[in-house]
Enzyme design. Sequence first.
Site, PDB file in Angstrom:
ATOM      1  N   HIS A  26      14.906  46.208  65.222  1.00 25.33           N
ATOM      2  CA  HIS A  26      16.193  45.660  65.696  1.00 25.33           C
ATOM      3  C   HIS A  26      17.301  46.654  65.405  1.00 25.33           C
ATOM      4  O   HIS A  26      17.391  47.200  64.310  1.00 25.33           O
ATOM      5  CB  HIS A  26      16.476  44.272  65.125  1.00 25.33           C
ATOM      6  CG  HIS A  26      16.725  44.215  63.648  1.00 25.33           C
ATOM      7  ND1 HIS A  26      17.959  44.480  63.101  1.00 25.33           N
ATOM      8  CD2 HIS A  26      15.914  43.921  62.606  1.00 25.33           C
ATOM      9  CE1 HIS A  26      17.893  44.330  61.784  1.00 25.33           C
ATOM     10  NE2 HIS A  26      16.659  44.013  61.454  1.00 25.33           N
ATOM     11  N   GLU A  41      19.342  40.804  65.791  1.00 19.80           N
ATOM     12  CA  GLU A  41      18.369  40.084  64.966  1.00 19.80           C
ATOM     13  C   GLU A  41      19.052  39.407  63.787  1.00 19.80           C
ATOM     14  O   GLU A  41      18.677  38.321  63.379  1.00 19.80           O
ATOM     15  CB  GLU A  41      17.289  41.053  64.467  1.00 19.80           C
ATOM     16  CG  GLU A  41      16.120  40.379  63.760  1.00 19.80           C
ATOM     17  CD  GLU A  41      16.334  40.176  62.261  1.00 19.80           C
ATOM     18  OE1 GLU A  41      15.583  39.396  61.668  1.00 19.80           O
ATOM     19  OE2 GLU A  41      17.264  40.787  61.682  1.00 19.80           O
ATOM     20  N   GLU A  42      20.075  40.081  63.228  1.00 17.85           N
ATOM     21  CA  GLU A  42      20.634  39.611  61.962  1.00 17.85           C
ATOM     22  C   GLU A  42      21.392  38.298  62.065  1.00 17.85           C
ATOM     23  O   GLU A  42      21.383  37.504  61.130  1.00 17.85           O
ATOM     24  CB  GLU A  42      21.576  40.681  61.370  1.00 17.85           C
ATOM     25  CG  GLU A  42      20.895  41.994  61.000  1.00 17.85           C
ATOM     26  CD  GLU A  42      19.973  41.863  59.805  1.00 17.85           C
ATOM     27  OE1 GLU A  42      19.767  40.740  59.314  1.00 17.85           O
ATOM     28  OE2 GLU A  42      19.447  42.903  59.375  1.00 17.85           O
ATOM     29  N   HIS A  46      20.832  44.602  53.248  1.00 15.26           N
ATOM     30  CA  HIS A  46      22.096  43.899  53.547  1.00 15.26           C
ATOM     31  C   HIS A  46      23.227  44.246  52.577  1.00 15.26           C
ATOM     32  O   HIS A  46      24.046  43.384  52.247  1.00 15.26           O
ATOM     33  CB  HIS A  46      21.883  42.374  53.540  1.00 15.26           C
ATOM     34  CG  HIS A  46      20.952  41.891  54.600  1.00 15.26           C
ATOM     35  ND1 HIS A  46      20.663  40.551  54.790  1.00 15.26           N
ATOM     36  CD2 HIS A  46      20.235  42.548  55.541  1.00 15.26           C
ATOM     37  CE1 HIS A  46      19.820  40.420  55.792  1.00 15.26           C
ATOM     38  NE2 HIS A  46      19.524  41.616  56.266  1.00 15.26           N
ATOM     39  N   ASP A  82      17.329  48.867  57.073  1.00 13.44           N
ATOM     40  CA  ASP A  82      17.348  47.625  57.862  1.00 13.44           C
ATOM     41  C   ASP A  82      18.354  47.744  58.984  1.00 13.44           C
ATOM     42  O   ASP A  82      19.498  47.361  58.814  1.00 13.44           O
ATOM     43  CB  ASP A  82      17.662  46.452  56.936  1.00 13.44           C
ATOM     44  CG  ASP A  82      17.518  45.117  57.635  1.00 13.44           C
ATOM     45  OD1 ASP A  82      16.931  45.069  58.729  1.00 13.44           O
ATOM     46  OD2 ASP A  82      17.997  44.103  57.092  1.00 13.44           O
TER      47      ASP A  82
HETATM   48 ZN   LIG Z   1      16.057  43.633  59.519  1.00 15.18          ZN
END
Ligand SMILES: [Zn+2]
Length: 451
Positions: free
Chosen positions: A275, A321-322, A418, A287
């Site tokens: 993503h 996605e998040e 995150h 991420d």
């Molecule tokens: Zn992710």
Amino acid sequence: MRFLVFYIFLTFSSSLFSQSIIDNSAKIIRSSLEESKGYEWLRELCEIGPRLSGSEESYKAIEWAVEKMKSIGYDTVWLQPVMVPKWVRGNREECSVSEGTDKGKTLSINALGGSIGTDDAGITAPVMEVRNFAELENRKEEAKGKIVFFSRPMDKGLVPTFTAYGGAVDQRSRGAIEAARYGAVGMVMRSITTKYDNNPHVGQMRYNDSLPKIPAAALGYLDSDYLSEAIKKDPSLKLNIKLSARSYPDTLSYNVIGDLKGSDFPDEIVIVSGHFDSWDLGCGAHDDGAPCLQAMEVIDLLKRLNISTKRTIRCILYINEENGVMGGREYGRYADTTSEKHVAAIESDRGAFTPLGFTVDADSLIIKKMQSFLPILESASINWIKKGGSGVDISFIKTAKALIGYYPDPQRYFDFHHSANDTFDAVHPREMQLGTAAIAILAYLLSEEGL
Ligand SMILES: [Zn+2]
């Protein structure tokens, strides 16, 4: 005896796979490690900044990815339109002790994704610490007018960190709902992390439309320790929290999709993906920037090594996605209606650490067939292929025979996840490139062998 085992292994692996597959797999590993192209692309991507859906940087990154795919020589590159939520943190995020012995002390705070903001004066209230929703319910009379502080950390005793994360994440996703249910005016939580520093770790939270919306934020791990001790010593302690976060109407964004056409079965698709959006702290390197570039480099590797594939290899960079999974849903709708056949989809969304294995959502015969690839994949540090969850975005591709999640070593992922820690220098080039090779070889085997 040892020679015999080795001989049987060689015969077994060479009898299953053609010499060209064996040779090409070795070339993929060597080229990925030597050239480190994806890692250098990550450096460029991180210079653009974090890529939260709807942000200016997310559009710049999408343009950058399209240009990169074109320059690699992908056969087709297209943008799939998708409406995404837009949430903006804003500049003001402050948390301080406003009453009590430590009056004036500031705490490290970031709003959770989706949170409302406060007015200029912020919210000021005493703090009630709870470990879980059951404790909150038992003490619900105390919650009215307070800031509820969810303080349960990840379970350190568990080996799989994703399981430990799963055991703590309800505080983030539902904490504001449960606190508002009993009249709280705000909610803060201990960051869900394996790194005991003071950078807050955020992620998406939810509201319930029938309950008041209250501001919700993550505190740094060390300041969470502080707060827990401070309110035991001084129950009159009050916090003041000021947040400028707000939501805007949904906005148009895009999945980036590029193909390397298959020579024999061009309508049969093997997906490599990640993503492309990220949270807005750090630059979303683990991420999910590096994993997206692992997927993007798969086609570059095949092209620069002159390896043609029987089936089409498709790289997808999903948006959102998040905080909505709108990109994954949109591609799922496309997959439902296209005449193309989705053979398998691989998603990489667990960081770019040393490869360990692949988790597969498929029936046992297909998993068995994929396990027969292990003699080839072991040279890229893949130790196992087993049944398990795949990826949030690819879960919407219902017609694929196998949905596959890349599984690197998970011990350090939540140090970065995150948070402002998730920067370019958090990614190790060899670990990332070995993963690229593992994913490329699996995609290549799925293309040549089918399922
Ligand atoms: Zn992710």
